[in-house]
Design a protein around this motif. Structure first.
Motif, mmCIF file in Angstrom:
data_model
loop_
_atom_site.group_PDB
_atom_site.id
_atom_site.type_symbol
_atom_site.label_atom_id
_atom_site.label_comp_id
_atom_site.label_asym_id
_atom_site.label_seq_id
_atom_site.Cartn_x
_atom_site.Cartn_y
_atom_site.Cartn_z
ATOM 1 N N ARG A 1 6.786 3.888 1.942
ATOM 2 C CA ARG A 1 5.841 4.562 1.041
ATOM 3 C C ARG A 1 4.662 5.114 1.835
ATOM 4 N NH1 ARG A 1 6.934 0.269 -2.657
ATOM 5 N NH2 ARG A 1 5.053 -0.835 -1.988
ATOM 6 N N GLU B 1 3.485 6.865 -4.457
ATOM 7 C CA GLU B 1 2.566 5.721 -4.384
ATOM 8 C C GLU B 1 3.114 4.483 -5.096
ATOM 9 O OE1 GLU B 1 0.232 9.494 -3.961
ATOM 10 O OE2 GLU B 1 1.834 8.747 -5.257
ATOM 11 N N THR B 2 3.998 4.681 -6.072
ATOM 12 C CA THR B 2 4.493 3.547 -6.874
ATOM 13 C C THR B 2 6.008 3.397 -6.787
ATOM 14 O OG1 THR B 2 4.635 4.978 -8.833
ATOM 15 C CG2 THR B 2 2.581 3.733 -8.508
ATOM 16 N N ALA B 3 6.639 4.047 -5.808
ATOM 17 C CA ALA B 3 8.107 4.027 -5.711
ATOM 18 C C ALA B 3 8.593 2.656 -5.241
ATOM 19 C CB ALA B 3 8.581 5.120 -4.771
ATOM 20 N N GLU B 4 9.162 1.887 -6.147
ATOM 21 C CA GLU B 4 9.593 0.529 -5.815
ATOM 22 C C GLU B 4 10.865 0.506 -4.977
ATOM 23 O OE1 GLU B 4 9.893 -1.690 -9.406
ATOM 24 O OE2 GLU B 4 7.741 -1.617 -9.840
ATOM 25 N N ASP C 1 9.041 7.475 -10.199
ATOM 26 C CA ASP C 1 7.726 8.055 -10.422
ATOM 27 C C ASP C 1 7.233 8.710 -9.128
ATOM 28 O OD1 ASP C 1 7.403 7.340 -13.179
ATOM 29 O OD2 ASP C 1 7.180 5.266 -12.529
ATOM 30 N N LYS D 1 4.318 8.352 -17.173
ATOM 31 C CA LYS D 1 5.246 8.105 -16.079
ATOM 32 C C LYS D 1 6.382 9.117 -16.103
ATOM 33 C CE LYS D 1 4.640 3.134 -15.321
ATOM 34 N NZ LYS D 1 5.351 1.839 -15.265
#
Length: 495
Positions: A242, A232-235, A229, A109
Protein backbone atom coordinates in the motif's frame (compact mmCIF):
# COMPACT_ATOMS: atom_id res chain seq x y z
CA UNK A 1 18.70 13.46 -4.70
CA UNK A 2 15.07 13.08 -3.76
CA UNK A 3 13.70 15.66 -1.38
CA UNK A 4 11.51 14.92 1.66
CA UNK A 5 8.29 16.94 1.82
CA UNK A 6 7.76 18.01 5.41
CA UNK A 7 5.30 20.90 5.21
CA UNK A 8 3.26 22.85 2.77
CA UNK A 9 5.57 25.83 3.32
CA UNK A 10 8.55 24.06 1.80
CA UNK A 11 9.99 26.10 -1.11
CA UNK A 12 11.30 24.38 -4.17
CA UNK A 13 13.23 25.60 -7.18
CA UNK A 14 11.89 25.10 -10.68
CA UNK A 15 15.04 23.14 -11.51
CA UNK A 16 14.19 20.53 -8.88
CA UNK A 17 10.47 20.20 -9.60
CA UNK A 18 10.88 17.61 -12.37
CA UNK A 19 13.16 15.46 -10.17
CA UNK A 20 11.16 15.69 -6.95
CA UNK A 21 10.22 12.40 -5.30
CA UNK A 22 7.95 11.75 -2.33
CA UNK A 23 9.06 9.62 0.56
CA UNK A 24 7.19 8.17 3.53
CA UNK A 25 8.29 6.58 6.75
CA UNK A 26 7.47 3.21 5.22
CA UNK A 27 9.15 3.99 1.88
CA UNK A 28 10.08 0.78 0.05
CA UNK A 29 12.21 -0.04 -2.93
CA UNK A 30 10.77 -2.33 -5.60
CA UNK A 31 12.73 -3.98 -8.38
CA UNK A 32 11.24 -4.05 -11.87
CA UNK A 33 9.97 -7.63 -11.60
CA UNK A 34 8.60 -7.10 -8.09
CA UNK A 35 6.80 -3.96 -9.24
CA UNK A 36 5.25 -5.81 -12.19
CA UNK A 37 3.96 -8.49 -9.83
CA UNK A 38 2.41 -5.82 -7.61
CA UNK A 39 0.58 -4.14 -10.52
CA UNK A 40 -0.60 -7.53 -11.79
CA UNK A 41 -1.95 -8.23 -8.31
CA UNK A 42 -3.88 -4.96 -8.41
CA UNK A 43 -5.03 -5.64 -11.97
CA UNK A 44 -6.48 -8.99 -10.95
CA UNK A 45 -8.67 -7.36 -8.30
CA UNK A 46 -9.78 -4.32 -10.31
CA UNK A 47 -9.84 -5.08 -14.03
CA UNK A 48 -11.72 -8.42 -14.46
CA UNK A 49 -14.76 -7.50 -12.36
CA UNK A 50 -14.85 -3.96 -13.81
CA UNK A 51 -14.71 -5.38 -17.34
CA UNK A 52 -17.47 -7.90 -16.64
CA UNK A 53 -19.71 -5.20 -15.17
CA UNK A 54 -19.05 -2.96 -18.17
CA UNK A 55 -19.89 -5.82 -20.51
CA UNK A 56 -23.27 -6.42 -18.87
CA UNK A 57 -23.85 -2.66 -18.69
CA UNK A 58 -23.52 -2.35 -22.45
CA UNK A 59 -25.59 -5.48 -22.93
CA UNK A 60 -28.44 -3.96 -20.94
CA UNK A 61 -28.41 -0.54 -22.61
CA UNK A 62 -27.75 -1.81 -26.15
CA UNK A 63 -29.93 -4.92 -26.18
CA UNK A 64 -32.83 -2.78 -27.38
CA UNK A 65 -31.20 -2.84 -30.83
CA UNK A 66 -31.41 -6.64 -30.89
CA UNK A 67 -34.88 -6.68 -29.30
CA UNK A 68 -36.11 -4.44 -32.09
CA UNK A 69 -35.78 -7.37 -34.51
CA UNK A 70 -37.56 -9.79 -32.16
CA UNK A 71 -41.03 -8.23 -31.99
CA UNK A 72 -40.45 -5.24 -29.67
CA UNK A 73 -41.63 -2.64 -32.17
CA UNK A 74 -44.76 -4.58 -33.09
CA UNK A 75 -45.94 -5.61 -29.62
CA UNK A 76 -45.39 -2.22 -27.95
CA UNK A 77 -46.50 -0.27 -31.03
CA UNK A 78 -43.24 1.69 -31.32
CA UNK A 79 -44.37 3.42 -34.49
CA UNK A 80 -43.25 6.81 -35.76
CA UNK A 81 -40.74 8.37 -33.37
CA UNK A 82 -41.69 6.27 -30.35
CA UNK A 83 -38.67 3.98 -30.59
CA UNK A 84 -36.31 6.97 -30.81
CA UNK A 85 -38.03 8.68 -27.86
CA UNK A 86 -37.50 5.56 -25.73
CA UNK A 87 -33.80 5.64 -26.62
CA UNK A 88 -33.54 9.38 -25.94
CA UNK A 89 -35.07 9.21 -22.45
CA UNK A 90 -32.40 6.76 -21.32
CA UNK A 91 -29.55 9.06 -22.36
CA UNK A 92 -31.26 12.20 -21.08
CA UNK A 93 -31.50 10.96 -17.50
CA UNK A 94 -28.09 9.29 -17.78
CA UNK A 95 -26.57 12.72 -18.52
CA UNK A 96 -28.32 14.40 -15.59
CA UNK A 97 -27.04 11.89 -13.01
CA UNK A 98 -23.45 11.37 -14.20
CA UNK A 99 -21.56 14.16 -12.36
CA UNK A 100 -23.44 13.87 -9.02
CA UNK A 101 -22.68 10.16 -8.96
CA UNK A 102 -18.96 10.75 -9.49
CA UNK A 103 -18.87 13.27 -6.64
CA UNK A 104 -20.52 10.71 -4.37
CA UNK A 105 -18.05 7.95 -5.29
CA UNK A 106 -15.33 9.11 -2.89
CA UNK A 107 -17.84 9.92 -0.17
CA UNK A 108 -19.27 6.41 -0.20
CA UNK A 109 -17.18 3.26 -0.54
CA UNK A 110 -16.58 2.32 -4.19
CA UNK A 111 -16.80 -1.33 -3.14
CA UNK A 112 -20.45 -0.74 -2.21
CA UNK A 113 -21.45 2.13 -4.50
CA UNK A 114 -20.48 0.55 -7.83
CA UNK A 115 -21.84 -2.98 -7.19
CA UNK A 116 -24.99 -1.33 -5.78
CA UNK A 117 -25.49 0.57 -9.03
CA UNK A 118 -24.97 -2.66 -11.00
CA UNK A 119 -27.56 -4.49 -8.90
CA UNK A 120 -30.05 -1.66 -9.39
CA UNK A 121 -29.74 -1.52 -13.18
CA UNK A 122 -29.75 -5.33 -13.41
CA UNK A 123 -33.13 -5.46 -11.68
CA UNK A 124 -34.47 -2.65 -13.87
CA UNK A 125 -33.19 -4.33 -17.04
CA UNK A 126 -34.91 -7.57 -16.05
CA UNK A 127 -38.20 -5.77 -15.44
CA UNK A 128 -37.92 -4.19 -18.90
CA UNK A 129 -38.76 -7.60 -20.33
CA UNK A 130 -42.10 -7.64 -18.49
CA UNK A 131 -43.57 -4.32 -19.63
CA UNK A 132 -46.79 -4.40 -21.64
CA UNK A 133 -47.29 -0.82 -22.81
CA UNK A 134 -45.24 1.97 -24.37
CA UNK A 135 -45.44 4.32 -21.31
CA UNK A 136 -44.22 1.51 -19.08
CA UNK A 137 -41.34 0.88 -21.43
CA UNK A 138 -40.27 4.54 -21.45
CA UNK A 139 -40.51 4.69 -17.64
CA UNK A 140 -38.27 1.66 -17.22
CA UNK A 141 -35.76 3.07 -19.73
CA UNK A 142 -35.58 6.26 -17.61
CA UNK A 143 -34.89 4.20 -14.47
CA UNK A 144 -32.18 2.29 -16.36
CA UNK A 145 -30.50 5.57 -17.33
CA UNK A 146 -30.50 6.80 -13.72
CA UNK A 147 -29.10 3.51 -12.40
CA UNK A 148 -26.35 3.16 -15.02
CA UNK A 149 -25.25 6.83 -14.98
CA UNK A 150 -22.64 6.53 -12.25
CA UNK A 151 -20.98 3.31 -13.32
CA UNK A 152 -18.64 3.96 -16.26
CA UNK A 153 -17.47 7.46 -15.15
CA UNK A 154 -17.06 6.01 -11.66
CA UNK A 155 -14.77 3.24 -12.92
CA UNK A 156 -12.70 5.66 -15.01
CA UNK A 157 -12.32 7.92 -11.97
CA UNK A 158 -11.49 5.00 -9.64
CA UNK A 159 -8.82 3.63 -11.98
CA UNK A 160 -7.24 7.10 -12.21
CA UNK A 161 -6.87 7.00 -8.39
CA UNK A 162 -5.09 3.62 -8.55
CA UNK A 163 -2.68 3.90 -11.47
CA UNK A 164 0.00 6.43 -12.54
CA UNK A 165 -0.88 8.55 -15.59
CA UNK A 166 0.94 6.53 -18.22
CA UNK A 167 -0.31 3.18 -16.97
CA UNK A 168 -3.95 4.18 -17.45
CA UNK A 169 -4.61 3.76 -21.16
CA UNK A 170 -4.04 0.01 -21.25
CA UNK A 171 -6.27 -0.48 -18.19
CA UNK A 172 -8.94 1.71 -19.77
CA UNK A 173 -8.54 -0.41 -22.90
CA UNK A 174 -9.10 -3.65 -20.99
CA UNK A 175 -12.12 -2.13 -19.27
CA UNK A 176 -13.43 -0.74 -22.54
CA UNK A 177 -13.00 -4.19 -24.10
CA UNK A 178 -15.97 -5.26 -21.98
CA UNK A 179 -18.18 -2.74 -23.75
CA UNK A 180 -16.78 -3.75 -27.12
CA UNK A 181 -17.28 -7.47 -26.40
CA UNK A 182 -20.88 -6.75 -25.49
CA UNK A 183 -21.59 -6.09 -29.16
CA UNK A 184 -20.46 -9.62 -29.99
CA UNK A 185 -22.15 -11.24 -27.01
CA UNK A 186 -25.35 -9.32 -27.62
CA UNK A 187 -25.62 -10.67 -31.15
CA UNK A 188 -24.88 -14.25 -30.05
CA UNK A 189 -27.27 -14.11 -27.08
CA UNK A 190 -30.00 -12.56 -29.19
CA UNK A 191 -29.57 -15.29 -31.81
CA UNK A 192 -29.92 -18.02 -29.18
CA UNK A 193 -32.80 -16.34 -27.38
CA UNK A 194 -34.70 -15.89 -30.65
CA UNK A 195 -35.56 -19.59 -30.43
CA UNK A 196 -37.20 -19.01 -27.02
CA UNK A 197 -39.86 -16.75 -28.51
CA UNK A 198 -43.26 -17.92 -27.26
CA UNK A 199 -41.90 -19.54 -24.07
CA UNK A 200 -44.11 -18.66 -21.08
CA UNK A 201 -46.17 -16.49 -23.42
CA UNK A 202 -43.32 -14.01 -23.96
CA UNK A 203 -41.83 -12.99 -27.30
CA UNK A 204 -38.11 -13.07 -28.03
CA UNK A 205 -37.57 -9.40 -27.16
CA UNK A 206 -38.82 -9.97 -23.60
CA UNK A 207 -36.45 -12.87 -23.07
CA UNK A 208 -33.50 -10.81 -24.34
CA UNK A 209 -34.10 -8.22 -21.60
CA UNK A 210 -34.84 -10.81 -18.89
CA UNK A 211 -31.84 -13.06 -19.55
CA UNK A 212 -29.35 -10.22 -19.92
CA UNK A 213 -30.77 -8.42 -16.87
CA UNK A 214 -30.38 -11.55 -14.72
CA UNK A 215 -26.78 -11.90 -15.88
CA UNK A 216 -26.16 -8.38 -14.54
CA UNK A 217 -27.75 -9.23 -11.17
CA UNK A 218 -25.44 -12.25 -10.82
CA UNK A 219 -22.37 -10.17 -11.76
CA UNK A 220 -23.37 -7.44 -9.27
CA UNK A 221 -23.69 -9.93 -6.39
CA UNK A 222 -20.21 -11.27 -7.16
CA UNK A 223 -18.88 -7.70 -7.32
CA UNK A 224 -19.94 -7.05 -3.70
CA UNK A 225 -17.39 -9.67 -2.60
CA UNK A 226 -14.45 -8.76 -4.83
CA UNK A 227 -14.59 -5.02 -5.51
CA UNK A 228 -12.06 -2.79 -3.72
CA UNK A 229 -11.86 0.77 -2.45
CA UNK A 230 -8.91 3.19 -2.63
CA UNK A 231 -5.20 2.27 -2.22
CA UNK A 232 -5.10 3.72 1.31
CA UNK A 233 -7.60 1.11 2.56
CA UNK A 234 -6.90 -1.84 0.23
CA UNK A 235 -6.87 -4.87 2.52
CA UNK A 236 -5.70 -7.26 -0.22
CA UNK A 237 -2.35 -5.43 -0.24
CA UNK A 238 0.26 -5.66 2.49
CA UNK A 239 1.09 -2.43 4.37
CA UNK A 240 4.37 -2.24 2.42
CA UNK A 241 2.57 -2.66 -0.90
CA UNK A 242 0.00 0.00 0.00
CA UNK A 243 2.80 2.41 0.90
CA UNK A 244 4.54 1.75 -2.38
CA UNK A 245 1.40 2.32 -4.49
CA UNK A 246 0.68 5.57 -2.67
CA UNK A 247 4.32 6.59 -3.15
CA UNK A 248 4.14 5.88 -6.91
CA UNK A 249 0.95 7.89 -7.29
CA UNK A 250 2.45 10.86 -5.48
CA UNK A 251 5.67 10.49 -7.46
CA UNK A 252 3.64 10.58 -10.69
CA UNK A 253 2.33 14.02 -9.71
CA UNK A 254 5.44 15.18 -7.88
CA UNK A 255 5.77 18.35 -9.93
CA UNK A 256 2.34 19.60 -8.80
CA UNK A 257 0.85 17.42 -6.09
CA UNK A 258 -2.89 16.82 -6.04
CA UNK A 259 -5.72 18.28 -3.99
CA UNK A 260 -7.63 15.44 -2.40
CA UNK A 261 -10.31 17.29 -0.42
CA UNK A 262 -13.52 18.50 -2.00
CA UNK A 263 -14.23 22.21 -2.38
CA UNK A 264 -17.05 23.72 -4.42
CA UNK A 265 -14.54 25.61 -6.56
CA UNK A 266 -13.51 22.30 -8.14
CA UNK A 267 -16.81 22.13 -10.03
CA UNK A 268 -16.60 25.45 -11.95
CA UNK A 269 -12.84 24.89 -12.33
CA UNK A 270 -13.65 21.75 -14.31
CA UNK A 271 -16.73 23.02 -16.13
CA UNK A 272 -14.97 26.10 -17.55
CA UNK A 273 -11.60 24.47 -18.25
CA UNK A 274 -11.05 24.53 -22.02
CA UNK A 275 -9.00 21.31 -21.83
CA UNK A 276 -11.91 19.41 -20.31
CA UNK A 277 -14.35 20.96 -22.78
CA UNK A 278 -12.03 19.86 -25.59
CA UNK A 279 -11.99 16.32 -24.18
CA UNK A 280 -15.78 16.35 -24.03
CA UNK A 281 -16.07 17.41 -27.69
CA UNK A 282 -13.66 14.65 -28.72
CA UNK A 283 -15.75 12.16 -26.73
CA UNK A 284 -18.87 13.31 -28.61
CA UNK A 285 -17.02 12.65 -31.88
CA UNK A 286 -16.28 9.06 -30.88
CA UNK A 287 -19.29 8.18 -28.75
CA UNK A 288 -21.87 9.34 -31.32
CA UNK A 289 -20.77 6.67 -33.82
CA UNK A 290 -20.51 4.08 -31.04
CA UNK A 291 -24.12 4.53 -29.95
CA UNK A 292 -25.33 4.83 -33.51
CA UNK A 293 -23.74 1.53 -34.44
CA UNK A 294 -24.55 -0.36 -31.21
CA UNK A 295 -28.23 0.62 -31.34
CA UNK A 296 -28.79 0.19 -35.05
CA UNK A 297 -26.15 -2.23 -36.40
CA UNK A 298 -28.52 -5.25 -36.49
CA UNK A 299 -31.14 -3.13 -38.28
CA UNK A 300 -28.55 -1.80 -40.75
CA UNK A 301 -27.41 -5.35 -41.57
CA UNK A 302 -31.04 -6.45 -41.76
CA UNK A 303 -31.52 -3.73 -44.36
CA UNK A 304 -28.92 -5.50 -46.51
CA UNK A 305 -31.52 -8.22 -47.06
CA UNK A 306 -30.65 -10.75 -44.34
CA UNK A 307 -33.26 -12.24 -42.00
CA UNK A 308 -33.27 -11.20 -38.31
CA UNK A 309 -31.39 -14.28 -37.02
CA UNK A 310 -28.58 -13.96 -39.58
CA UNK A 311 -28.42 -10.20 -38.99
CA UNK A 312 -27.77 -10.87 -35.29
CA UNK A 313 -24.93 -13.26 -36.15
CA UNK A 314 -23.34 -10.94 -38.73
CA UNK A 315 -23.13 -8.19 -36.10
CA UNK A 316 -20.69 -10.33 -34.05
CA UNK A 317 -17.41 -10.43 -36.06
CA UNK A 318 -16.77 -6.65 -36.21
CA UNK A 319 -16.91 -6.44 -32.42
CA UNK A 320 -14.54 -9.39 -31.95
CA UNK A 321 -11.88 -7.73 -34.10
CA UNK A 322 -12.55 -4.31 -32.51
CA UNK A 323 -11.98 -5.74 -29.02
CA UNK A 324 -8.52 -7.04 -29.91
CA UNK A 325 -7.65 -3.79 -31.72
CA UNK A 326 -8.73 -1.64 -28.75
CA UNK A 327 -6.53 -3.58 -26.30
CA UNK A 328 -3.50 -3.51 -28.63
CA UNK A 329 -3.81 0.23 -29.33
CA UNK A 330 -4.26 0.97 -25.61
CA UNK A 331 -1.08 -0.96 -24.81
CA UNK A 332 1.03 0.92 -27.35
CA UNK A 333 -0.53 4.21 -26.28
CA UNK A 334 0.93 3.65 -22.81
CA UNK A 335 4.26 2.46 -24.24
CA UNK A 336 4.62 5.62 -26.35
CA UNK A 337 2.91 7.84 -23.74
CA UNK A 338 0.85 9.31 -26.58
CA UNK A 339 -2.93 9.58 -26.96
CA UNK A 340 -3.77 11.93 -29.85
CA UNK A 341 -2.22 9.91 -32.73
CA UNK A 342 -4.30 6.85 -31.83
CA UNK A 343 -7.48 8.90 -31.48
CA UNK A 344 -6.91 10.66 -34.79
CA UNK A 345 -6.16 7.41 -36.63
CA UNK A 346 -9.30 5.77 -35.19
CA UNK A 347 -11.47 8.69 -36.30
CA UNK A 348 -10.01 8.52 -39.83
CA UNK A 349 -10.82 4.80 -40.08
CA UNK A 350 -14.36 5.42 -38.81
CA UNK A 351 -14.83 8.25 -41.29
CA UNK A 352 -13.84 5.92 -44.12
CA UNK A 353 -16.34 3.30 -42.95
CA UNK A 354 -19.27 5.71 -42.98
CA UNK A 355 -18.23 7.08 -46.39
CA UNK A 356 -18.39 3.54 -47.78
CA UNK A 357 -21.88 3.03 -46.34
CA UNK A 358 -23.35 6.17 -47.89
CA UNK A 359 -21.85 5.29 -51.27
CA UNK A 360 -23.58 3.33 -53.99
CA UNK A 361 -21.51 0.15 -53.60
CA UNK A 362 -22.22 -3.56 -53.17
CA UNK A 363 -23.64 -5.13 -50.02
CA UNK A 364 -20.30 -6.81 -49.30
CA UNK A 365 -18.51 -3.46 -49.49
CA UNK A 366 -21.04 -1.86 -47.14
CA UNK A 367 -20.63 -4.73 -44.66
CA UNK A 368 -16.83 -4.29 -44.87
CA UNK A 369 -17.39 -0.58 -44.23
CA UNK A 370 -19.14 -1.44 -40.97
CA UNK A 371 -15.96 -3.21 -39.86
CA UNK A 372 -14.05 0.05 -40.38
CA UNK A 373 -16.64 1.95 -38.35
CA UNK A 374 -16.69 -0.45 -35.39
CA UNK A 375 -12.92 -1.03 -35.30
CA UNK A 376 -12.01 2.64 -35.72
CA UNK A 377 -14.32 4.10 -33.12
CA UNK A 378 -13.94 1.38 -30.47
CA UNK A 379 -10.13 1.34 -30.71
CA UNK A 380 -9.80 5.10 -30.13
CA UNK A 381 -12.18 5.56 -27.20
CA UNK A 382 -9.88 4.30 -24.37
CA UNK A 383 -7.32 6.94 -25.36
CA UNK A 384 -10.00 9.66 -25.40
CA UNK A 385 -10.83 8.89 -21.78
CA UNK A 386 -7.26 8.46 -20.55
CA UNK A 387 -6.14 11.67 -22.32
CA UNK A 388 -8.49 13.79 -20.24
CA UNK A 389 -7.59 11.86 -17.07
CA UNK A 390 -3.87 12.39 -17.73
CA UNK A 391 -4.17 16.18 -18.09
CA UNK A 392 -6.76 16.96 -15.38
CA UNK A 393 -4.96 17.50 -12.06
CA UNK A 394 -6.72 17.15 -8.70
CA UNK A 395 -8.90 14.26 -7.54
CA UNK A 396 -12.23 16.08 -7.66
CA UNK A 397 -11.46 18.14 -10.73
CA UNK A 398 -10.58 14.93 -12.54
CA UNK A 399 -13.73 13.28 -11.20
CA UNK A 400 -15.93 16.14 -12.43
CA UNK A 401 -14.05 16.24 -15.73
CA UNK A 402 -14.50 12.53 -16.42
CA UNK A 403 -18.15 12.82 -15.39
CA UNK A 404 -18.59 15.70 -17.84
CA UNK A 405 -16.91 13.69 -20.57
CA UNK A 406 -19.23 10.73 -20.12
CA UNK A 407 -22.20 13.13 -19.89
CA UNK A 408 -21.26 14.73 -23.20
CA UNK A 409 -20.81 11.28 -24.66
CA UNK A 410 -24.35 10.44 -23.73
CA UNK A 411 -25.57 13.69 -25.27
CA UNK A 412 -24.09 12.12 -28.40
CA UNK A 413 -26.24 9.11 -27.53
CA UNK A 414 -29.31 11.36 -27.64
CA UNK A 415 -28.21 12.57 -31.07
CA UNK A 416 -27.59 9.02 -32.30
CA UNK A 417 -30.99 7.93 -30.99
CA UNK A 418 -32.74 10.39 -33.27
CA UNK A 419 -30.74 10.38 -36.50
CA UNK A 420 -31.41 6.76 -37.44
CA UNK A 421 -35.13 6.90 -38.19
CA UNK A 422 -37.39 4.06 -39.26
CA UNK A 423 -38.39 5.90 -42.43
CA UNK A 424 -34.71 6.19 -43.47
CA UNK A 425 -34.24 2.41 -43.67
CA UNK A 426 -32.53 0.53 -45.21
CA UNK A 427 -29.65 2.90 -46.15
CA UNK A 428 -29.92 5.38 -43.25
CA UNK A 429 -28.17 8.10 -45.27
CA UNK A 430 -29.28 10.87 -42.90
CA UNK A 431 -27.85 9.06 -39.86
CA UNK A 432 -24.54 8.26 -41.55
CA UNK A 433 -24.05 11.88 -42.69
CA UNK A 434 -24.76 13.15 -39.16
CA UNK A 435 -22.13 10.76 -37.81
CA UNK A 436 -19.65 12.05 -40.40
CA UNK A 437 -20.25 15.59 -39.10
CA UNK A 438 -19.45 14.51 -35.52
CA UNK A 439 -16.31 12.71 -36.66
CA UNK A 440 -15.21 15.77 -38.66
CA UNK A 441 -15.44 17.84 -35.50
CA UNK A 442 -13.11 15.37 -33.78
CA UNK A 443 -10.67 15.46 -36.68
CA UNK A 444 -10.32 19.21 -36.08
CA UNK A 445 -10.33 19.29 -32.27
CA UNK A 446 -7.84 16.42 -31.70
CA UNK A 447 -4.84 17.87 -33.60
CA UNK A 448 -5.65 21.40 -32.41
CA UNK A 449 -5.62 20.29 -28.76
CA UNK A 450 -2.43 18.25 -29.22
CA UNK A 451 -0.71 21.22 -30.89
CA UNK A 452 -1.62 23.57 -28.02
CA UNK A 453 -0.34 21.01 -25.47
CA UNK A 454 2.91 20.58 -27.42
CA UNK A 455 3.51 24.34 -27.61
CA UNK A 456 2.85 24.76 -23.87
CA UNK A 457 5.24 21.92 -23.04
CA UNK A 458 7.90 23.44 -25.29
CA UNK A 459 7.43 26.87 -23.70
CA UNK A 460 7.80 25.45 -20.18
CA UNK A 461 10.91 23.50 -21.22
CA UNK A 462 12.40 26.68 -22.67
CA UNK A 463 11.59 28.68 -19.52
CA UNK A 464 13.15 25.98 -17.36
CA UNK A 465 16.36 25.90 -19.43
CA UNK A 466 16.56 29.69 -19.37
CA UNK A 467 16.26 29.83 -15.57
CA UNK A 468 18.84 27.08 -15.16
CA UNK A 469 21.28 29.01 -17.35
CA UNK A 470 20.69 32.18 -15.31
CA UNK A 471 20.93 30.26 -12.04
CA UNK A 472 17.60 31.69 -10.87
CA UNK A 473 14.58 29.85 -9.53
CA UNK A 474 10.87 30.21 -8.81
CA UNK A 475 9.93 29.64 -5.21
CA UNK A 476 6.53 27.98 -4.77
CA UNK A 477 5.02 26.28 -1.75
CA UNK A 478 3.44 22.84 -2.03
CA UNK A 479 0.00 24.36 -1.48
CA UNK A 480 0.53 26.88 -4.28
CA UNK A 481 1.53 24.07 -6.64
CA UNK A 482 -1.56 22.07 -5.76
CA UNK A 483 -3.81 25.03 -6.49
CA UNK A 484 -2.05 25.68 -9.81
CA UNK A 485 -2.67 22.10 -10.95
CA UNK A 486 -1.73 21.63 -14.62
CA UNK A 487 -0.63 25.30 -14.73
CA UNK A 488 2.32 24.50 -12.48
CA UNK A 489 5.66 25.12 -14.23
CA UNK A 490 6.83 21.53 -13.72
CA UNK A 491 3.73 19.89 -15.24
CA UNK A 492 3.92 18.49 -18.77
CA UNK A 493 0.82 17.61 -20.77
CA UNK A 494 0.37 14.17 -22.31
CA UNK A 495 0.05 14.57 -26.09
Amino acid sequence: MAQLIRSNKLCRSLRDLRRLRFQTSTHISHGAEEERRLWRKIDKRLIPISTVLYLVSYLDRGSIGNAKLQGLVTQLDLTGGRYNIALTMFYLFYCVCTIPSNLLLKKFKPSRWIPGLALAWGIVATLMGLVKTYPQFVGVRICLGVAEAGFSPGIYYLLSLWYPRHMLSWRFGLFWAGGTCSGAFSGLIAYGISFMSGTAGLLGWSWIFIVEGLLTVIAAIIAFFVFVDLPETAEFLTPEERSYVIHRLKEDNSSVGEEEHFEWRHIPAAIFDWKIISGCLIDVATTGPIYGISLFLPSIINGFGYNPAISQLLSVPPYVIATATAVICSHYSDVTKMRSPFIFAGLCITFLGFCINISDVSIRAKYAGLYFVVIGVYSSTPMVLSWLGNNAVGHYKRGVGLGMQVMFGNIAGIIASNIYRVEDAPRYIRGHIAELCLISMGLVVVPTTALIYARRNARRDAEEREMEEKGSSVQLTEEELKQMGDRAPGFRYTL
